[in-house]
Design a protein around this motif. Structure first.
Motif, PDB file in Angstrom:
ATOM      1  N   ALA A   1      37.063  51.957  23.184  1.00  6.40           N
ATOM      2  CA  ALA A   1      36.570  51.801  24.282  1.00  6.40           C
ATOM      3  C   ALA A   1      37.186  53.460  25.477  1.00  6.40           C
ATOM      4  O   ALA A   1      36.365  54.019  26.329  1.00  6.40           O
ATOM      5  CB  ALA A   1      36.567  50.643  25.239  1.00  6.40           C
ATOM      6  N   VAL A   2      38.785  53.380  25.217  1.00  9.54           N
ATOM      7  CA  VAL A   2      39.018  54.314  25.984  1.00  9.54           C
ATOM      8  C   VAL A   2      38.994  55.901  25.415  1.00  9.54           C
ATOM      9  O   VAL A   2      39.157  56.661  26.241  1.00  9.54           O
ATOM     10  CB  VAL A   2      40.964  53.808  25.666  1.00  9.54           C
ATOM     11  N   LEU A   3      38.672  56.189  24.231  1.00  6.01           N
ATOM     12  CA  LEU A   3      38.305  57.120  23.524  1.00  6.01           C
ATOM     13  C   LEU A   3      37.153  57.617  23.932  1.00  6.01           C
ATOM     14  O   LEU A   3      37.131  58.645  23.567  1.00  6.01           O
ATOM     15  CB  LEU A   3      38.683  56.998  22.037  1.00  6.01           C
ATOM     16  N   GLU A   4      36.353  56.500  24.836  1.00 10.05           N
ATOM     17  CA  GLU A   4      35.041  56.626  25.141  1.00 10.05           C
ATOM     18  C   GLU A   4      34.630  57.106  26.885  1.00 10.05           C
ATOM     19  O   GLU A   4      33.733  57.341  27.229  1.00 10.05           O
ATOM     20  CB  GLU A   4      33.729  56.196  24.191  1.00 10.05           C
ATOM     21  N   GLU A   5      35.844  56.632  26.706  1.00 17.36           N
ATOM     22  CA  GLU A   5      36.898  57.653  28.446  1.00 17.36           C
ATOM     23  C   GLU A   5      35.685  56.453  29.198  1.00 17.36           C
ATOM     24  O   GLU A   5      35.964  56.199  30.186  1.00 17.36           O
ATOM     25  CB  GLU A   5      35.556  59.002  28.492  1.00 17.36           C
ATOM     26  N   LYS A   6      36.214  55.366  28.972  1.00 17.81           N
ATOM     27  CA  LYS A   6      35.848  54.022  29.630  1.00 17.81           C
ATOM     28  C   LYS A   6      36.839  53.516  30.413  1.00 17.81           C
ATOM     29  O   LYS A   6      37.677  53.247  30.215  1.00 17.81           O
ATOM     30  CB  LYS A   6      34.730  52.863  29.057  1.00 17.81           C
ATOM     31  N   ILE A   7      37.021  53.150  31.609  1.00 16.72           N
ATOM     32  CA  ILE A   7      38.092  52.409  32.189  1.00 16.72           C
ATOM     33  C   ILE A   7      38.294  50.945  31.686  1.00 16.72           C
ATOM     34  O   ILE A   7      36.838  50.499  31.651  1.00 16.72           O
ATOM     35  CB  ILE A   7      37.968  53.042  33.651  1.00 16.72           C
ATOM     36  N   ILE A   8      39.362  50.413  31.823  1.00 12.72           N
ATOM     37  CA  ILE A   8      39.843  49.346  31.020  1.00 12.72           C
ATOM     38  C   ILE A   8      40.239  48.502  32.785  1.00 12.72           C
ATOM     39  O   ILE A   8      41.208  49.131  32.382  1.00 12.72           O
ATOM     40  CB  ILE A   8      40.805  48.989  30.008  1.00 12.72           C
ATOM     41  N   GLY A   9      40.210  47.007  32.660  1.00 13.99           N
ATOM     42  CA  GLY A   9      40.121  46.940  33.751  1.00 13.99           C
ATOM     43  C   GLY A   9      41.594  46.087  33.533  1.00 13.99           C
ATOM     44  O   GLY A   9      41.820  45.906  32.247  1.00 13.99           O
ATOM     45  N   ILE A  10      42.601  45.608  34.270  1.00  9.73           N
ATOM     46  CA  ILE A  10      43.976  44.950  34.002  1.00  9.73           C
ATOM     47  C   ILE A  10      44.448  43.819  35.526  1.00  9.73           C
ATOM     48  O   ILE A  10      44.146  44.202  35.941  1.00  9.73           O
ATOM     49  CB  ILE A  10      45.081  46.568  34.322  1.00  9.73           C
ATOM     50  N   LYS A  11      44.624  43.189  34.794  1.00 11.15           N
ATOM     51  CA  LYS A  11      44.860  42.007  35.265  1.00 11.15           C
ATOM     52  C   LYS A  11      46.427  41.156  34.804  1.00 11.15           C
ATOM     53  O   LYS A  11      46.470  41.107  34.080  1.00 11.15           O
ATOM     54  CB  LYS A  11      43.945  40.947  35.754  1.00 11.15           C
ATOM     55  N   SER A  12      47.613  41.274  35.648  1.00  8.55           N
ATOM     56  CA  SER A  12      48.544  41.123  35.858  1.00  8.55           C
ATOM     57  C   SER A  12      49.185  39.474  36.762  1.00  8.55           C
ATOM     58  O   SER A  12      49.022  39.039  37.781  1.00  8.55           O
ATOM     59  CB  SER A  12      49.320  42.182  35.593  1.00  8.55           C
ATOM     60  N   ASP A  13      49.608  38.241  35.965  1.00 10.68           N
ATOM     61  CA  ASP A  13      50.533  37.306  36.675  1.00 10.68           C
ATOM     62  C   ASP A  13      51.451  37.694  37.507  1.00 10.68           C
ATOM     63  O   ASP A  13      52.617  36.821  38.532  1.00 10.68           O
ATOM     64  CB  ASP A  13      50.335  36.473  35.958  1.00 10.68           C
ATOM     65  N   PHE A  14      52.277  38.862  36.679  1.00 12.25           N
ATOM     66  CA  PHE A  14      53.557  38.868  36.971  1.00 12.25           C
ATOM     67  C   PHE A  14      53.541  41.076  37.679  1.00 12.25           C
ATOM     68  O   PHE A  14      52.474  41.557  37.309  1.00 12.25           O
ATOM     69  CB  PHE A  14      54.442  39.985  36.060  1.00 12.25           C
ATOM     70  N   PRO A  15      54.210  41.117  38.736  1.00 13.35           N
ATOM     71  CA  PRO A  15      54.413  42.724  39.536  1.00 13.35           C
ATOM     72  C   PRO A  15      54.274  43.860  38.210  1.00 13.35           C
ATOM     73  O   PRO A  15      55.367  43.647  37.561  1.00 13.35           O
ATOM     74  CB  PRO A  15      55.196  42.545  40.352  1.00 13.35           C
ATOM     75  N   PHE A  16      53.933  44.924  38.754  1.00 14.18           N
ATOM     76  CA  PHE A  16      54.100  45.970  38.332  1.00 14.18           C
ATOM     77  C   PHE A  16      54.680  46.622  38.532  1.00 14.18           C
ATOM     78  O   PHE A  16      55.620  46.875  39.664  1.00 14.18           O
ATOM     79  CB  PHE A  16      52.325  47.083  37.944  1.00 14.18           C
ATOM     80  N   THR A  17      55.460  47.110  37.956  1.00 19.99           N
ATOM     81  CA  THR A  17      56.643  49.020  38.613  1.00 19.99           C
ATOM     82  C   THR A  17      55.701  49.786  37.397  1.00 19.99           C
ATOM     83  O   THR A  17      55.724  50.012  36.542  1.00 19.99           O
ATOM     84  CB  THR A  17      58.245  48.296  37.854  1.00 19.99           C
ATOM     85  N   GLY A  18      56.404  50.592  38.485  1.00 18.38           N
ATOM     86  CA  GLY A  18      56.163  52.524  37.361  1.00 18.38           C
ATOM     87  C   GLY A  18      54.504  52.576  37.851  1.00 18.38           C
ATOM     88  O   GLY A  18      53.665  51.995  38.787  1.00 18.38           O
ATOM     89  N   GLN A  19      53.682  53.801  37.103  1.00 22.39           N
ATOM     90  CA  GLN A  19      52.219  54.182  38.127  1.00 22.39           C
ATOM     91  C   GLN A  19      51.656  53.566  36.063  1.00 22.39           C
ATOM     92  O   GLN A  19      52.042  53.614  35.271  1.00 22.39           O
ATOM     93  CB  GLN A  19      52.695  55.368  37.730  1.00 22.39           C
ATOM     94  N   LEU A  20      50.364  53.122  37.116  1.00 26.91           N
ATOM     95  CA  LEU A  20      49.902  52.574  35.459  1.00 26.91           C
ATOM     96  C   LEU A  20      49.093  53.665  35.073  1.00 26.91           C
ATOM     97  O   LEU A  20      48.787  54.951  35.349  1.00 26.91           O
ATOM     98  CB  LEU A  20      48.147  51.953  36.408  1.00 26.91           C
ATOM     99  N   PRO A  21      48.855  53.750  33.867  1.00 29.33           N
ATOM    100  CA  PRO A  21      47.977  54.897  32.741  1.00 29.33           C
ATOM    101  C   PRO A  21      46.220  55.349  34.148  1.00 29.33           C
ATOM    102  O   PRO A  21      45.934  53.915  34.520  1.00 29.33           O
ATOM    103  CB  PRO A  21      47.744  54.162  31.873  1.00 29.33           C
ATOM    104  N   LYS A  22      45.743  56.303  33.822  1.00 30.50           N
ATOM    105  CA  LYS A  22      44.397  56.510  34.506  1.00 30.50           C
ATOM    106  C   LYS A  22      43.493  55.847  33.775  1.00 30.50           C
ATOM    107  O   LYS A  22      42.771  55.489  34.403  1.00 30.50           O
ATOM    108  CB  LYS A  22      44.542  58.226  34.261  1.00 30.50           C
ATOM    109  N   GLU A  23      43.723  55.333  32.322  1.00 37.02           N
ATOM    110  CA  GLU A  23      42.385  54.416  32.112  1.00 37.02           C
ATOM    111  C   GLU A  23      42.685  53.390  32.442  1.00 37.02           C
ATOM    112  O   GLU A  23      41.675  52.383  31.831  1.00 37.02           O
ATOM    113  CB  GLU A  23      43.086  54.794  30.238  1.00 37.02           C
ATOM    114  N   LEU A  24      43.575  52.669  32.995  1.00 39.71           N
ATOM    115  CA  LEU A  24      43.223  51.272  32.866  1.00 39.71           C
ATOM    116  C   LEU A  24      42.983  51.202  34.856  1.00 39.71           C
ATOM    117  O   LEU A  24      43.628  52.501  35.655  1.00 39.71           O
ATOM    118  CB  LEU A  24      44.942  50.791  32.867  1.00 39.71           C
TER     119      LEU A  24
END
Length: 325
Positions: A164-187
């Motif tokens: 799906a990433v190779l087809e330029e689709k955006i992938i959702g992401i959910k986390s029970d923990f905090p993120f640090t840094g910047q998410l990849p553009k595909e997410l």
């Protein structure tokens, strides 16, 4: 990383010895082999068994295998033992002149791509990377999981997400923990009913997306104590029941901790061996020094010299984590 290297010619043996020195200097456990009389370097051992048997043993004991020779030899050698990309070792092929470094198995999770990139400049060669997400400079979920020490719950969905990433689709992401840094553009941080999404959680039973890939971080420490001679079955039932009751995947367990009086306890050791979970043990003096308020038992204190084993061992092995249960 434990690495085995095999070469088949005099020129290959010289490259073999050079690689052994380099990779050992990087902190790896490296052993080099060469077939027959072609071990022209003292550091390279002459192979004393059939290549098929050597490959079988290396496959089960090493994190990486490097063949210095033809791709065909490597492919035929490893073919009977390839099983699961989450467990298979990295396999790399290098021609004897050191012109090309080719990861042929476990490029992402096993680290073959990363190791190839490290080797290539040292031998003045070219890393030949063929994985689609790499050549298109796209987000790779298996690399993401490995770097963050997370278990991939479903490889089929992981492959579908890569497609799906190779087809330029955006992938959702959910986390029970905090993120640090910047998410990849595909997410996109989004828990709506997207076709595909990644859920970083200890609980593999919840599915916020139509197709949910659970990534399980290995961050749970279990503290344990038991009466002498407690059976493996009883220990297994207790631990698995506790995890299930609290919606925690077994893949989230990083280690199991106890007092050193239990370091030979058969039930604990057999459980850890069955599920490949490291066990750590502490003295009563070490456990006494753990700060905090914990359960107390005069019986436990009489036997072990400390009023509480489980909670203190869990806290100590988790390096000041949070006591969940």
């Amino acid at each position: 990383m434990k690495i085995h290297i095999i070469s088949f010619t005099n020129e290959g043996s010289r490259l073999n010895a050079k690689l052994q020195s380099f990779l050992s200097g990087e902190g790896n456990d490296v052993t080099s082999y060469c077939t027959g009389k072609n071990a022209s370097e003292a550091e390279v051992r002459i192979l004393q068994e059939p290549l098929k048997e050597w490959t079988k043993k290396s496959f089960s004991t090493c994190e990486a295998i490097i063949f210095i020779g033809a791709c065909g030899v490597a492919v035929r050698s490893i073919a009977p033992y390839v099983a699961d990309k989450r467990k298979d070792p990295a396999v790399i092929v290098i021609d004897e002149k050191g012109q090309y470094v080719i990861p042929v198995l476990s490029g992402h999770i096993g680290g073959a791509n990363e190791l190839s990139h490290a080797i290539a400049p040292f031998i003045h060669g070219l890393a030949v990377i063929t994985t689609a997400t790499d050549i298109h400079s796209k987000f790779a979920v298996d690399v993401f999981a490995k770097k963050n020490r997370m278990y991939i719950e479903n490889m089929k969905i992981a492959k579908e997400i890569s497609a799906a990433v190779l087809e330029e689709k955006i992938i959702g992401i959910k986390s029970d923990f905090p993120f640090t840094g910047q998410l990849p553009k595909e997410l996109l941080e989004d828990s709506s009913q997207r076709d595909y999404g990644i859920y970083i959680t200890l609980n593999a039973g919840e599915n916020p997306f139509i197709n949910t890939l659970h990534l399980i971080p290995g961050i749970i420490t279990i503290g344990i104590g038991c009466r002498k001679g407690k059976s493996t079955e009883d220990i297994e039932k207790e631990i698995l029941g506790l995890l299930h009751k609290n919606n925690i995947s077994l893949h989230a367990v990083k280690n199991i901790a106890s007092i050193d009086l239990k370091k030979e306890e058969k039930g604990i050791l057999e459980f850890c061996n069955k599920y490949k979970i490291p066990a750590v043990f502490f003295s009563s003096e070490e456990l006494k020094k753990v700060q905090g308020t914990y359960s107390k038992s005069s019986f436990v204190n009489e036997i072990t010299g400390v009023e509480c084993v489980c909670e203190r061992a869990a806290m100590l092995a988790s390096e000041d984590g949070e006591l969940l249960i």
